[in-house]
Scaffold this active site. Structure first.
Site, short mmCIF file in Angstrom:
data_model
loop_
_atom_site.label_atom_id
_atom_site.label_comp_id
_atom_site.label_asym_id
_atom_site.label_seq_id
_atom_site.Cartn_x
_atom_site.Cartn_y
_atom_site.Cartn_z
N ASP A 1 39.24 41.86 33.03
CA ASP A 1 38.79 41.97 31.65
C ASP A 1 37.34 42.48 31.68
O ASP A 1 36.73 42.60 32.75
CB ASP A 1 38.92 40.64 30.90
CG ASP A 1 38.96 40.87 29.38
OD1 ASP A 1 38.55 41.96 28.93
OD2 ASP A 1 39.37 39.96 28.63
C1 NOJ Z 1 37.64 42.14 26.19
C2 NOJ Z 1 38.90 41.55 25.68
O1 NOJ Z 1 39.03 40.23 26.14
C3 NOJ Z 1 40.15 42.32 26.08
O2 NOJ Z 1 41.24 41.80 25.39
C4 NOJ Z 1 39.97 43.77 25.81
O3 NOJ Z 1 41.15 44.46 26.16
C5 NOJ Z 1 38.79 44.29 26.59
N1 NOJ Z 1 37.59 43.58 26.14
C6 NOJ Z 1 38.59 45.79 26.44
O4 NOJ Z 1 38.07 46.08 25.20
#
Ligand code: NOJ
Length: 737
Positions: free
Chosen positions: A271
């Protein structure tokens, strides 16, 4: 040009003559160490574009996020293919979470439809829209089981139930990925967030979780496994640390379970910054150690933290990370790009006709918003008939941005159909619509317009009040401790209820709110979640009876925040609450301690929820009868057939979601009272009857037993078939050896 010739000379013969593995090995063998590390690096494209081009030209990037202008995207791709040393195409990613331009209901709303087919079709439409703008990798579906509505990201998933989440996650994967990933209209899906992220302590986003292995296997793993079995091309690791180990650095999770046990051969992406996130977690001293832990755990791609880019060289040189580990991660990234057909055609597909906001896409979005809407109460007010004058009010009646919900990166609010617009259109000249929003937005505390509101309400035959939450109140990092209506919304409803006109309250929100009092004073209650672009039309058609609500709650509605977590498939416990507890007036004064009995409940609130999982009303009524099982005894490898007859006993056509639950009293470990194991949408004309048959593979009843193996245990089981999780027709069967 020279590079293009090299690209053609290097890759074209491979594609003509080689299999997938051979091609990957051939590409890998020609890559420098720097080229390889570049493939494991993903960055946000929203910064300085010239800097980004430089990185791409140098081969330091494998994937770029958040660029949606096809011209820019194709130019970056051209640089990657023609000017970078290895000529490997980029993969463009985006959070395409619930729709792209056409915004669908939030996933929690989609889950209320219990309609796998429609969810799949809507996801396919979304893929068509997103690929038109060059996006080939979607960071969705999100399938975190969430039993705490304080957590803002409950909006993004399919609710509290493992089975429902798995079915719908698989539907989204099928929709995004289509028949083949190489279809230019397909996007790679990404099952996220692996794993347990929705169990954050106290509903505080990013927080610690303590989920034991048994519960991981029984509750949190299955939706991910369903996505993997549906062919999901990638998985995103979660931010949380579970029992001391951050997911992005958890080798047991990402390698032993995901790849070893489930055979996943796709890409694991971290993530955002979650590789470097090991440092603030206190699980690594610095980014170098974090990179080492994460790449050896099985995280292939580093989203945005540059920890791999900056440290893999020294980690491999020092022997701390074997070269083979890096090669394996690169292979997976190349495989994904190959499966997407990017080596054959790296550029944005050229659409003959645009599908953005096209009619079929909007129509499916509207039907999905309709099926997502749950009618929680109706004292004979809905659908509206014979009314001459309606008062439409509330801050969500005309909130084109807010009704789109969280993760609306690309939807344009000027395309939103709000309830007031849709009602005006649908009612035409037949009905007079009075409109007074009363509050400018959901947090508005001013009661200045309530006087006028009162006088308008008295002139109307019925009042439609649209209340709820602004878009910004749910989603990532938007958790709440208080789930009651914000601003003066509750007060506004009290004023309206006091006017003596039938009051229909429509909620648009990203989570279950605490709405006991509002439910009590309203004559009818619709819960539309954040319904997306077409939400206004969907709701208006329900209100006037052109559509019949069929949504069912994918999550339990607690009576108050103190009851959280509250979910239907809890364990029996040794002191089961009777359901009559929770009234302070029943408590005698100065009596002995044991006078209230000993049950697992609160003194001040009943042990039941306000509305249970699976609940939702229709304009018609349904009767279930004739529950029959194909066998009273089945073996672990057998299939049990469960038949039930559904009859529309009302006066209009409608759709019921018939739900099948299975439970057992005793096992090698304690088990939930019941668990959803099947559901079926059945549409019937008045007086029509149909027998529906569920095929229940007994293997679906496997759970993690005392020996920590997931297996089916012989013994006595109960079946319940109903129209919500509370009650229904019951039968029994046994699993025999
Ligand atoms: C953080 C988020 O937790 C995740 O769900 C997302 O896909 C990513 N950022 C990318 O934006």
């Amino acid at each position: 040009m020279k590079r293009l010739v090299t690209f053609i000379l290097l890759f074209v013969p491979l594609f003509v003559f080689g299999g997938e593995d051979e091609r990957i090995e051939a590409i890998l063998s020609r890559m420098s160490f720097e080229d390889k590390v570049g493939q494991l690096n993903q960055l946000d494209g929203r910064g300085d574009i010239e800097k980004l081009k430089k990185e791409i030209r140098a081969g330091r990037l494998g994937s770029v996020m958040n660029i949606v202008d096809p011209a820019v995207l194709d130019e970056l791709q051209r640089i990657a293919v023609e000017e970078s040393p290895a000529g490997i195409p980029l993969l463009f990613a985006r959070d395409v979470v619930h729709g792209f331009k056409t915004v669908l209901p939030i996933p929690l709303g989609q889950a209320a439809s219990f309609d796998e087919e429609l969810v799949e079709r809507a996801a396919r439409n979304t893929a068509a829209e997103a690929t038109e703008c060059g996006i080939r990798w979607a960071f969705a579906p999100m399938m975190d089981i969430a039993r705490d509505p304080r957590w803002g990201r409950i909006a993004e998933g399919f609710g509290e139930d493992t089975y429902l989440a798995g079915r719908l996650a698989a539907a989204v994967v099928r929709g995004y990925q289509g028949e083949s990933l190489s279809d230019p209209m397909s996007m790679a899906a990404c099952a996220k967030h692996f794993v347990g992220y929705g169990a954050a302590e106290g509903g505080r986003d990013y927080n610690t979780t303590y989920i034991p292995e048994r519960q991981l296997r029984d509750t949190y793993f299955p939706p991910f496994r369903a996505a993997v079995e549906a062919g999901c091309a990638s998985v995103m690791s979660s931010f949380n640390d579970n029992d001391g180990v951050p997911a992005t650095g958890n080798r047991w999770l990402l390698t032993d379970v995901l790849r070893g046990e489930w055979g996943f051969d796709g890409v694991v992406v971290s993530d955002w910054g979650s590789v470097a996130g090991l440092v603030p977690h206190g699980a690594a001293a610095d980014k170098r150690e974090a990179a080492k832990k994460c790449i050896t755990a099985g995280t292939d791609m580093d989203m945005s933290s540059r920890s791999y880019l900056l440290n893999l060289r020294s980690l491999v040189d020092s022997g701390e990370v074997p070269m083979e580990v890096v090669d394996e991660a690169v292979r997976r990234v190349l495989r994904l790009k190959m499966r997407l057909g990017l080596f054959d055609n790296p550029y944005t597909r050229k659409a003959a006709t645009s599908v953005l906001y096209s009619e079929p896409v909007l129509d499916d979005a509207c039907t999905l918003a309709q099926e997502a809407t749950v009618m929680l109460k109706n004292e004979g007010v809905l659908p509206l008939t014979g009314v001459r004058r309606i008062l439409v009010t509330g801050p969500m009646a005309d909130a084109p941005y807010d009704q789109l919900g969280t993760w609306t990166l690309d939807g344009d609010k000027t395309h939103t159909l709000t309830p007031i617009t849709a009602l005006r259109e649908l009612c035409g000249d037949d009905v007079e619509i009075l409109y007074e929003p009363a509050l400018t937005h959901c947090r508005d505390n001013s009661t200045a317009r309530f006087g006028r509101l009162r006088s308008l309400a008295r002139k109307a035959d019925v009042v439609l009040a649209f209340v709820g939450e602004e878009q910004i109140m749910s989603g990532e990092a938007h958790s709440l401790a208080d789930l009651t209506l914000q601003g003066a919304q509750s007060e506004m409803l009290e004023v309206l209820a006091d006017c003596g006109r039938p009051l229909v309250t429509v909620f648009m929100a990203g989570r279950p709110l605490i709405i006991g009092r509002e439910a009590e004073i309203s004559d009818a209650l619709l819960y539309a979640w954040h319904p997306g672009t077409m939400g206004g039309k969907a709701i208006a058609e329900i209100v006037i009876g052109r559509a019949n609500p069929s949504g069912k709650l994918p999550v339990t509605f607690p009576r108050c925040v103190g009851q959280i977590p509250m979910y239907y498939n809890h364990k029996h416990t040794s002191h089961i609450a009777r359901g009559t507890e929770g009234n302070l007036d029943d408590i005698p004064r100065e009596a002995v301690q044991s006078v209230m009995g000993h049950t697992s409940s609160y003194l001040d609130v009943p042990p039941t929820p306000l509305f249970p999982f699976g609940f939702g009303l229709s304009y018609t009524t349904f009767v279930l009868s004739g529950l029959e099982l194909s066998d009273t005894e089945v073996t672990a490898d057998g299939v049990l057939k469960v038949r039930v007859t559904v009859e529309n006993s009302g006066k209009v056509a409608g759709t019921e979601v018939v739900q099948l639950y299975v439970g057992r009293k005793s096992a090698s470990v304690t088990r939930p009272m019941k668990e959803l194991k099947g559901f079926r949408r059945v549409t019937l004309a008045p007086a029509e009857k149909r027998t529906v048959e569920f095929e229940l593979p007994v293997s679906e009843l496997a759970f993690c037993g005392a020996d920590m193996r997931v297996a089916v245990e012989p013994g006595a089981y109960t079946i319940m078939v109903g129209t919500d999780s509370r009650d229904g027709l019951k039968s029994r069967f046994s699993i025999v050896k």
